[in-house]
Motif scaffolding. Structure first.
Motif, PDB file in Angstrom:
ATOM      1  N   THR A   2       0.832  -1.193   0.000  1.00 22.69           N
ATOM      2  CA  THR A   2       0.000   0.000   0.000  1.00 22.69           C
ATOM      3  C   THR A   2       0.869   1.246   0.000  1.00 22.69           C
ATOM      4  OG1 THR A   2      -1.690  -1.187   1.257  1.00 22.69           O
ATOM      5  CG2 THR A   2      -1.829   1.220   1.197  1.00 22.69           C
ATOM      6  N   MET A   3       0.547   2.172  -0.896  1.00 14.56           N
ATOM      7  CA  MET A   3       1.285   3.433  -0.937  1.00 14.56           C
ATOM      8  C   MET A   3       0.931   4.270   0.282  1.00 14.56           C
ATOM      9  SD  MET A   3       3.213   3.674  -3.658  1.00 14.56           S
ATOM     10  CE  MET A   3       3.409   5.430  -3.900  1.00 14.56           C
ATOM     11  N   PRO A   4       1.934   4.913   0.919  1.00 18.86           N
ATOM     12  CA  PRO A   4       1.638   5.782   2.064  1.00 18.86           C
ATOM     13  C   PRO A   4       0.781   6.970   1.624  1.00 18.86           C
ATOM     14  CG  PRO A   4       3.928   6.012   1.384  1.00 18.86           C
ATOM     15  CD  PRO A   4       3.367   4.858   0.621  1.00 18.86           C
ATOM     16  N   THR A   5      -0.076   7.409   2.547  1.00 21.41           N
ATOM     17  CA  THR A   5      -0.993   8.506   2.232  1.00 21.41           C
ATOM     18  C   THR A   5      -0.599   9.754   2.995  1.00 21.41           C
ATOM     19  OG1 THR A   5      -2.498   8.004   4.051  1.00 21.41           O
ATOM     20  CG2 THR A   5      -2.846   6.821   1.964  1.00 21.41           C
ATOM     21  N   ARG A  11       0.211  11.596  10.689  1.00 15.98           N
ATOM     22  CA  ARG A  11       0.353  10.855  11.953  1.00 15.98           C
ATOM     23  C   ARG A  11       1.820  10.766  12.369  1.00 15.98           C
ATOM     24  NH1 ARG A  11      -4.006   7.767   9.928  1.00 15.98           N
ATOM     25  NH2 ARG A  11      -2.571   6.370   8.831  1.00 15.98           N
ATOM     26  N   GLU A  12       2.714  10.570  11.395  1.00 10.03           N
ATOM     27  CA  GLU A  12       4.137  10.446  11.693  1.00 10.03           C
ATOM     28  C   GLU A  12       4.685  11.720  12.335  1.00 10.03           C
ATOM     29  OE1 GLU A  12       7.988   8.395  11.327  1.00 10.03           O
ATOM     30  OE2 GLU A  12       5.891   7.720  11.207  1.00 10.03           O
ATOM     31  N   PRO A  17      -3.589  16.680   8.601  1.00 15.04           N
ATOM     32  CA  PRO A  17      -3.304  16.412   7.180  1.00 15.04           C
ATOM     33  C   PRO A  17      -3.259  17.665   6.314  1.00 15.04           C
ATOM     34  CG  PRO A  17      -4.824  14.772   8.030  1.00 15.04           C
ATOM     35  CD  PRO A  17      -4.655  15.788   9.116  1.00 15.04           C
ATOM     36  N   SER A  18      -4.056  18.692   6.671  1.00 14.60           N
ATOM     37  CA  SER A  18      -4.043  19.920   5.872  1.00 14.60           C
ATOM     38  C   SER A  18      -2.692  20.622   5.963  1.00 14.60           C
ATOM     39  CB  SER A  18      -5.162  20.859   6.318  1.00 14.60           C
ATOM     40  OG  SER A  18      -4.960  21.271   7.665  1.00 14.60           O
ATOM     41  N   THR A  19      -2.035  20.489   7.125  1.00 16.85           N
ATOM     42  CA  THR A  19      -0.693  21.075   7.280  1.00 16.85           C
ATOM     43  C   THR A  19       0.306  20.355   6.383  1.00 16.85           C
ATOM     44  OG1 THR A  19      -1.174  21.662   9.577  1.00 16.85           O
ATOM     45  CG2 THR A  19       1.138  21.608   8.935  1.00 16.85           C
ATOM     46  N   ALA A  43       9.628  13.260   6.909  1.00 16.55           N
ATOM     47  CA  ALA A  43       8.724  12.126   7.108  1.00 16.55           C
ATOM     48  C   ALA A  43       8.228  11.585   5.768  1.00 16.55           C
ATOM     49  CB  ALA A  43       7.547  12.555   7.991  1.00 16.55           C
ATOM     50  N   ALA A  44       7.923  12.477   4.841  1.00 14.33           N
ATOM     51  CA  ALA A  44       7.456  12.052   3.520  1.00 14.33           C
ATOM     52  C   ALA A  44       8.534  11.233   2.807  1.00 14.33           C
ATOM     53  CB  ALA A  44       7.070  13.271   2.685  1.00 14.33           C
TER      54      ALA A  44
END
Length: 335
Positions: A2-5, A11-12, A17-19, A43-44
């Motif tokens: 699964t590709m990370p979202t 969360r990491e 998520p908007s940030t 993190a990305a």
């Protein structure tokens, strides 16, 4: 796998998520605290996250893609232009979508329709012929269009071109300076403006300099080695005595001329001097090394890409004309 979202990255780091979305968007990253932005980027990378370009496009109205249309991807003249375009687009994180027309008008029209239906942000045309003006101007009503490499006379579309007339005059002046007085030119297809400009300027320069131009009644259907050979063979059959120098409208045609002259028992440059156009790769290692007019291919590509990026950023389109230069090698000599 699964590709990370985007949620996984959030969360990491421990942020909303908007940030993360803002931090990874080049147009909005300045809205995020530098420390947070750095943490999000790290993190990305660690998670292998890649932005969802389709989703980003829906938000911005852009697809971060540019259509690039070439006539013949097998032509070595085209490769450095595309390299230059790609280098310019990478700065703006834009991806080129490349197609070739094979110099067919109907195919060109289909390619433009297909690219526009895929919502490319703009189009760069490297394949323009005289009959393509209307389809390009129609396309420009949907997305910005930049004409590059092959000029489109009498059009208001922004263009990145080269002074073909100046280059052809430079070829005539070089041959005149070497003492040649009876010359010929092998013309490419005249519905491609580069070749019509070269033909007109070379003839005008010959007239001005007092050079006699041997008539070559046909023009090349396509600017290839085979056409250069065919035109040279036809000229040699018509003439009792060959010209002392030949100007071929591009280096590929010059290679065909070189082959035809050898077949006829004529030596370059001892019997006939030969000058080409473009300064393609390997023209310095053929025998004899080819004197030619340098076409700044990569620079044309860089300028076209930069022009498109500027237009998408709200800048006005403009015309850019780059200059030729003479590259003297072994295929021309004083008479």
């Amino acid at each position: 796998m699964t590709m990370p979202t985007l949620d996984d990255v959030a969360r990491e780091v421990g942020v909303h998520p908007s940030t993360v979305s803002r931090a990874l968007n080049p147009n909005r990253a300045q809205l995020v605290n530098p420390e947070t932005r750095k943490a999000v980027e790290e993190a990305a990378r660690r998670l292998g996250y890649r932005p969802h370009m389709i989703a980003r496009g829906l938000q911005s109205g852009r697809t971060a893609t540019i259509g690039v249309v070439a006539a013949d991807l097998g032509n070595p003249f085209v490769t450095p232009i595309i390299h230059g375009i790609t280098a310019s687009l990478e700065v703006g994180e834009i991806m080129p979508v490349i197609a070739e027309t094979q110099d067919e008008h109907e195919r060109f029209a289909r390619i433009l329709d297909h690219m526009l239906s895929r919502r490319v942000d703009a189009v760069i045309s490297l394949a323009t012929r005289a009959g393509d003006r209307q389809i390009l101007e129609d396309a420009a009503r949907i997305a910005p269009v930049v004409v590059a490499a092959r000029p489109l006379p009498e059009s208001d579309l922004p263009q990145v071109v080269h002074d073909d007339g100046g280059g052809a005059a430079m070829a005539a002046e070089h041959l005149h300076a070497l003492g040649h007085r009876r010359v010929a030119q092998l013309r490419g297809p005249l519905d491609v403006a580069n070749f019509s400009h070269r033909a007109e300027a070379f003839t005008a320069a010959c007239s001005r300099l007092g050079l006699a131009e041997v008539e070559v009644p046909e023009t090349g259907a396509v600017p290839t080695i085979a056409e250069g050979r065919r035109l040279t063979e036809a000229m040699l059959k018509r003439e009792d005595e060959p010209p002392t120098a030949i100007f071929a409208h591009n280096d590929l045609m010059a290679m065909g001329t070189l082959a035809a002259l050898r077949d006829a028992g004529l030596r370059v440059p001892d019997d006939v001097s030969l000058i080409g156009y473009n300064d393609l790769p390997l023209m310095d290692v053929v025998t004899p090394a080819l004197t030619t007019i340098r076409y700044p291919s990569r620079e044309v590509g860089l300028a076209a890409g930069e022009l498109v990026v500027g237009i998408l950023a709200g800048e006005e389109g403009r015309d850019i004309c780059l200059q030729p230069s003479l590259v003297m090698r072994d295929s021309t000599r004083p008479i």
